[in-house]
Write an enzyme that holds these catalytic residues in place. Structure first.
Site, PDB file in Angstrom:
ATOM      1  N   ASP A   1       1.329   6.775   4.650  1.00 34.23           N
ATOM      2  CA  ASP A   1      -0.061   6.986   4.217  1.00 34.23           C
ATOM      3  C   ASP A   1      -0.726   8.091   5.035  1.00 34.23           C
ATOM      4  O   ASP A   1      -1.797   8.574   4.678  1.00 34.23           O
ATOM      5  CB  ASP A   1      -0.860   5.686   4.408  1.00 34.23           C
TER       6      ASP A   1
ATOM      7  N   LYS B   1       2.661   0.852  -7.140  1.00 32.16           N
ATOM      8  CA  LYS B   1       3.486   1.515  -6.126  1.00 32.16           C
ATOM      9  C   LYS B   1       4.917   0.986  -6.190  1.00 32.16           C
ATOM     10  O   LYS B   1       5.878   1.743  -6.062  1.00 32.16           O
ATOM     11  CB  LYS B   1       2.880   1.307  -4.731  1.00 32.16           C
TER      12      LYS B   1
ATOM     13  N   GLN C   1      -1.877  -1.958   2.459  1.00 27.86           N
ATOM     14  CA  GLN C   1      -2.914  -1.683   1.466  1.00 27.86           C
ATOM     15  C   GLN C   1      -4.295  -1.988   2.058  1.00 27.86           C
ATOM     16  O   GLN C   1      -4.532  -3.072   2.569  1.00 27.86           O
ATOM     17  CB  GLN C   1      -2.657  -2.542   0.211  1.00 27.86           C
TER      18      GLN C   1
END
Ligand code: NAD
Length: 298
Positions: A134, A67, A111
């Protein structure tokens, strides 16, 4: 569905189109890179993404590294937080609170999975929904039902983008999703419904699964069960999207679809790897860009 069959005819009678997620993701990254340059020139804004990793999970470490590399490629500013596995929840919440107020940061990604002692929902709830790139914040999930969240979850949104870029018609299609997780199946169902598909969501208690999947014009496999979608579960001309990422005994990746059995029946099909996977990362960049754009317009 006539149009889908027509697509197959366009490609040649017995040819299926293998959807190239790597190519589309690369295309998106170069589009985003161009847009970032313009945003910077015109408004002085550089999109900023903060990625927080708690613990040492090897797969998570790889995801976070990728990422960050993606951010570099498109010209984003990125900040990585690597916290030890025993980090207290309150410390994590304090970092999120700071990032929520940080003008250089437009997207915050925690994460997953988090260590067991940390309440995942409390952490996700703490992220400013505008920075929730997200798309997991309850605000964004709730708003998905009315069609206008700040951000859509990356994996299902990546599938929508693939369908769009391959001119696959969603409106009126029978879409069948195998899997009802909060991160893939459920949000995808809502995204397809918003785009006027007739949606069926299957799961482990679904009876006569093959009968249901055979009705699909668009079949999405997101079960995490290696090659469970066999040739006889797919109708001729269907669009088959394979979300599954499973590891074979020999270490190689395999999807939820038995690709060799299905490929000749499908009008379009995504491979694993190289289908949905790369799109998830591309959508994260797209969401972060949109968040920065939103800020620049305020
Ligand atoms: P999950 O385990 O949370 O959910 C799986 C769902 O599939 C459940 O709802 C379950 O009821 C259903 N299911 C499982 N086996 C089934 C069966 N035999 N018949 C019918 N339904 C069944 O999984 P998830 O997090 O949604 O992930 C699904 C798969 O997608 C995994 O392989 C995961 O690695 C992969 N994934 C890929 C990406 C990507 O970027 N490509 C992102 C997220 C998940």
């Amino acid at each position: 569905m006539a149009r889908l069959i027509k697509n197959k005819e366009l490609a040649g009678k017995d040819m299926s189109i293998i959807i190239d997620g790597n190519r589309v993701a690369q295309e998106m990254r170069s589009e985003i890179k161009d847009k970032v340059r313009v945003l910077h020139e015109e408004r002085g804004t550089i999109p900023g993404l903060a990625v927080i990793l708690v613990g040492e999970d090897p797969a998570s470490r790889i995801y976070v590294r990728k990422k960050t590399e993606d951010c570099e490629e498109v010209g984003f500013y990125s900040r990585e937080f690597k916290l030890p596995a025993d980090t207290e929840e309150s410390r994590l919440l304090a970092i999120i609170d700071e990032l929520n107020r940080d003008g250089e940061i437009h997207g915050i990604l925690v994460q997953l999975p988090l260590p067991k002692h940390i309440n995942r929902n409390a952490v996700l709830d703490a992220i400013d929904p505008r920075k929730d790139v997200d798309g997991f914040h309850p605000y964004n999930i709730g708003r998905l039902f009315t069609g206008d969240p700040f951000h859509h979850a990356c994996t299902p949104y990546g599938i929508i983008e693939l369908l769009k870029r391959y001119n696959i018609e969603i409106e009126g299609a029978n879409a069948v999703i195998v899997g009802r997780s909060n991160i893939v199946g459920k949000p995808l169902a809502m995204m397809l419904l918003t785009r006027h598909a007739t949606v069926t969501v299957c799961h482990t208690r679904t009876k006569n699964l093959a009968e249901v999947t055979r009705r699909a014009d668009i079949l999405v496999a997101a079960a995490g069960s290696i090659e469970m979608i066999k040739g006889d579960m797919v109708r001729e001309g269907a669009v088959v999207i394979d979300v599954g990422i499973n590891r074979r005994d020999n270490g190689k990746l395999a999807g939820d679809v038995a690709f060799s059995e299905v490929v000749d029946k499908a009008s379009f099909i995504t491979p694993v790897p190289g289908g949905v996977g790369p799109m998830t990362r591309a959508m994260l960049l797209s969401n972060t860009y949109e968040a920065a754009l939103g800020c620049a317009h305020h």
